[in-house]
Scaffold this motif. Structure first.
Motif, PDB file in Angstrom:
ATOM      1  N   GLN A  44       0.812  -1.203   0.000  1.00 27.62           N
ATOM      2  CA  GLN A  44       0.000   0.000   0.000  1.00 27.62           C
ATOM      3  C   GLN A  44       0.852   1.263   0.000  1.00 27.62           C
ATOM      4  O   GLN A  44       0.529   2.256  -0.627  1.00 27.62           O
ATOM      5  CB  GLN A  44      -0.920  -0.012   1.224  1.00 27.62           C
ATOM      6  N   LEU A  45       1.973   1.223   0.702  1.00 32.43           N
ATOM      7  CA  LEU A  45       2.809   2.408   0.813  1.00 32.43           C
ATOM      8  C   LEU A  45       3.555   2.701  -0.476  1.00 32.43           C
ATOM      9  O   LEU A  45       4.012   3.815  -0.679  1.00 32.43           O
ATOM     10  CB  LEU A  45       3.809   2.229   1.960  1.00 32.43           C
ATOM     11  N   LYS A  46       3.655   1.727  -1.364  1.00 34.78           N
ATOM     12  CA  LYS A  46       4.382   1.915  -2.612  1.00 34.78           C
ATOM     13  C   LYS A  46       3.493   1.494  -3.780  1.00 34.78           C
ATOM     14  O   LYS A  46       3.668   0.423  -4.359  1.00 34.78           O
ATOM     15  CB  LYS A  46       5.672   1.082  -2.615  1.00 34.78           C
ATOM     16  N   PRO A  47       2.501   2.297  -4.127  1.00 39.28           N
ATOM     17  CA  PRO A  47       1.609   1.933  -5.219  1.00 39.28           C
ATOM     18  C   PRO A  47       2.386   1.753  -6.515  1.00 39.28           C
ATOM     19  O   PRO A  47       3.290   2.529  -6.813  1.00 39.28           O
ATOM     20  CB  PRO A  47       0.634   3.114  -5.298  1.00 39.28           C
ATOM     21  N   ARG A  92      -9.709  -4.255   5.508  1.00 40.47           N
ATOM     22  CA  ARG A  92      -8.258  -4.357   5.712  1.00 40.47           C
ATOM     23  C   ARG A  92      -7.483  -4.182   4.415  1.00 40.47           C
ATOM     24  O   ARG A  92      -6.329  -3.748   4.423  1.00 40.47           O
ATOM     25  CB  ARG A  92      -7.916  -5.703   6.350  1.00 40.47           C
ATOM     26  N   LYS A  93      -8.131  -4.521   3.299  1.00 41.44           N
ATOM     27  CA  LYS A  93      -7.438  -4.419   2.011  1.00 41.44           C
ATOM     28  C   LYS A  93      -7.030  -2.989   1.695  1.00 41.44           C
ATOM     29  O   LYS A  93      -6.054  -2.755   0.974  1.00 41.44           O
ATOM     30  CB  LYS A  93      -8.337  -4.963   0.899  1.00 41.44           C
ATOM     31  N   TYR A  94      -7.747  -2.020   2.238  1.00 42.16           N
ATOM     32  CA  TYR A  94      -7.521  -0.622   1.863  1.00 42.16           C
ATOM     33  C   TYR A  94      -6.665   0.136   2.885  1.00 42.16           C
ATOM     34  O   TYR A  94      -6.392   1.312   2.697  1.00 42.16           O
ATOM     35  CB  TYR A  94      -8.888   0.061   1.661  1.00 42.16           C
ATOM     36  N   HIS A  95      -6.270  -0.544   3.958  1.00 46.04           N
ATOM     37  CA  HIS A  95      -5.266  -0.034   4.895  1.00 46.04           C
ATOM     38  C   HIS A  95      -5.585   1.368   5.416  1.00 46.04           C
ATOM     39  O   HIS A  95      -4.742   2.268   5.389  1.00 46.04           O
ATOM     40  CB  HIS A  95      -3.880  -0.041   4.241  1.00 46.04           C
ATOM     41  N   ALA A 124      -5.929   3.638  -3.080  1.00 47.86           N
ATOM     42  CA  ALA A 124      -6.960   2.972  -2.287  1.00 47.86           C
ATOM     43  C   ALA A 124      -8.339   3.189  -2.906  1.00 47.86           C
ATOM     44  O   ALA A 124      -9.165   2.272  -2.965  1.00 47.86           O
ATOM     45  CB  ALA A 124      -6.932   3.480  -0.853  1.00 47.86           C
ATOM     46  N   PHE A 125      -8.582   4.407  -3.386  1.00 47.09           N
ATOM     47  CA  PHE A 125      -9.858   4.701  -4.035  1.00 47.09           C
ATOM     48  C   PHE A 125     -10.054   3.833  -5.270  1.00 47.09           C
ATOM     49  O   PHE A 125     -11.118   3.215  -5.460  1.00 47.09           O
ATOM     50  CB  PHE A 125      -9.907   6.181  -4.423  1.00 47.09           C
ATOM     51  N   ASN A 153      -8.408   0.532 -15.219  1.00 48.80           N
ATOM     52  CA  ASN A 153      -7.176   1.013 -14.608  1.00 48.80           C
ATOM     53  C   ASN A 153      -7.473   2.252 -13.768  1.00 48.80           C
ATOM     54  O   ASN A 153      -8.493   2.930 -13.933  1.00 48.80           O
ATOM     55  CB  ASN A 153      -6.075   1.264 -15.650  1.00 48.80           C
ATOM     56  N   ALA A 154      -6.566   2.542 -12.858  1.00 46.56           N
ATOM     57  CA  ALA A 154      -6.804   3.583 -11.856  1.00 46.56           C
ATOM     58  C   ALA A 154      -7.113   4.936 -12.480  1.00 46.56           C
ATOM     59  O   ALA A 154      -7.938   5.696 -11.961  1.00 46.56           O
ATOM     60  CB  ALA A 154      -5.585   3.693 -10.947  1.00 46.56           C
TER      61      ALA A 154
END
Length: 452
Positions: A44-47, A92-95, A124-125, A153-154
């Motif tokens: 999560q910290l390194k997308p 939990r998946k989205y931290h 996360a969004f 995609n994002a």
């Protein structure tokens, strides 16, 4: 519920959810503080979504969630993520705790901390939206596969968020989902509704609402449970009308398809099983004159130019006894069961939307009279909305096809719980699909004949 033969929705009230504006994490459920594996935190910290980088490069590195004009969008997003269990997803998946700490650090104003927190929120969004746009074990038959919700995609979702007039409202209203979804979710999250059975019905209908489109555009939603059609444009209901749907023995299926053309002054091609049920017994009883009086003719097949056959060569008693099949069509005209027009989205179920000469049925409280197709209260009005002009036919004996310049999606669904001005209206489970799902039985798209 049915009361004296009338179909009346049962209503419960829910409170519009309040928004908590705080610098800390807004906790909304028991799963919010469950531990997260270190590897998942690091991810999560390194997308690593390349489209995320493309999005920020296109903005010149400007933040989305932490921009001045975004208001409290970041906190609202944290609330959504932390309450993802309402959607049936694992928060939990989205931290959210890690996001909250990054957000706290960003309030110091250091560019690096702001950039890091904003990108974490964006990732996360996008992950959350993509998870919502996956619809496992759907009851809906997607005739045109492009109408099925699917991850993207994002950048697609982030561009949509960035283009919203108000990012706060976009998150609050869940602008990437159908409006019905956001309202049902709010009712479920507020926990101010009725008994456990009603909560389970809300959850079941929430999952059905996931198949409906979000965003802008033009589309039609038919709710078979409420026997009502809605025409949507730019996220709002532009028109609505009563409809007749299938009898319980001929349930109108849940499906999504593209309306591609209209047939004006149409033939009605009678399915063989309905010819055996509705036509053959009358021919046996009243003779061949029954066919002529109703405008029926026997044909070799249902092609565009079939051979017209002599009805005297048909063993009508065998047809009535389901020992033989016959292909019958009804000629165009004011008494045709299709009425003056039908709107076509070719599909294996033989289902479509069409006019009807039996207008009196549209005023009934319970409108379950068809063989699976959807009869319209005002087909001409819907035609004007679809085509942007009044549809005219050339003559009583001519079936005319009129193609849409751009196909319009139609979603035939089965919502037995529907938001309505701060209430939730519960409708009868006319096809027993709720009962089957709640009992754990598999429920498919159903089947229906090409019958009016």
């Amino acid at each position: 519920m049915r009361t004296g033969g009338k179909s009346l929705p049962v209503r419960i009230f829910y409170r519009p959810g309040s928004v908590i504006f705080s610098m800390g994490l807004a906790l909304a459920g028991p799963m919010a503080l469950m531990p997260v594996p270190a590897a998942a935190q690091a991810a999560q910290l390194k997308p690593n979504d390349q489209s995320l980088g493309d999005f920020y490069r296109a903005r010149g590195g400007a933040p989305l969630w932490l921009a001045r004009q975004s208001g409290s969008a970041a906190q609202l997003l944290l609330q959504r993520l932390d309450s993802a269990h309402v959607d049936g997803l694992d928060p939990r998946k989205y931290h959210a705790p890690e996001l909250d700490r990054a957000l706290q650090a960003a309030w110091g104003g250091k560019p690096k901390a702001v950039d890091r927190a904003d990108r974490m929120l964006s990732q996360a969004f996008a992950d959350y939206v993509n998870d919502l746009r996956r619809v496992p074990n759907s009851e809906t038959y997607f005739v045109d596969r492009e109408l099925a919700p699917h991850p993207r995609n994002a950048r697609v979702w982030l561009d949509q968020a960035a283009a919203a007039p108000s990012l706060e409202k976009f998150i609050t209203d869940m602008g990437w989902m159908n409006p019905l979804y956001a309202q049902l979710r709010q009712a479920l999250a507020d926990r101010s509704y009725g008994d456990d059975h009603q909560r389970r019905l809300l959850w079941l209908n929430l999952q059905r609402a996931r198949t409906l489109p979000g965003g802008q555009g033009r589309y039609i939603v038919v709710n078979a449970a409420a026997q009502r059609l809605y025409a949507y444009e730019n996220g709002r209901v532009a028109d609505s009308m009563n409809v007749v749907v299938g009898k319980p023995i001929y349930p109108t299926p849940m499906m999504a398809a593209l309306i591609r053309f209209a047939n004006l002054n149409p033939y009605w091609y009678v399915p063989p099983d309905l010819a055996a049920e509705r036509i053959a017994p009358n021919v046996v009883k009243m003779g061949l004159g029954y066919l002529k009086s109703r405008g029926y003719e026997v044909v070799s097949d249902f092609s565009d130019n079939p051979q017209i056959l002599d009805p005297a060569t048909v063993d009508w008693k065998a047809v009535a006894d389901h020992k033989a099949e016959v292909w019958v069509r009804q000629l165009p005209g004011p008494h045709n069961s299709m009425g003056r027009m039908k709107f076509m989205f070719p599909n294996r179920e033989g289902v479509y939307l069409h006019d009807t000469p039996e207008k009196e049925l549209l005023s009934e409280a319970s409108r379950l009279f068809s063989g699976g197709c959807v009869r319209l209260e005002d087909a001409s009005r819907l035609g004007e909305w679809l085509f942007g002009r009044h549809l005219e036919w050339q003559g009583a004996g001519t079936e005319e096809r009129v193609d849409l310049d751009r196909p319009v999606p139609v979603y035939i669904t089965y919502l037995t719980a529907v938001p309505d001005n701060g209430t939730v209206a519960f409708y009868d489970d006319i096809y027993k699909r709720d009962a089957a799902r709640l009992a754990g039985e598999p429920v498919g798209a159903g089947s229906a004949a090409a019958a009016p």
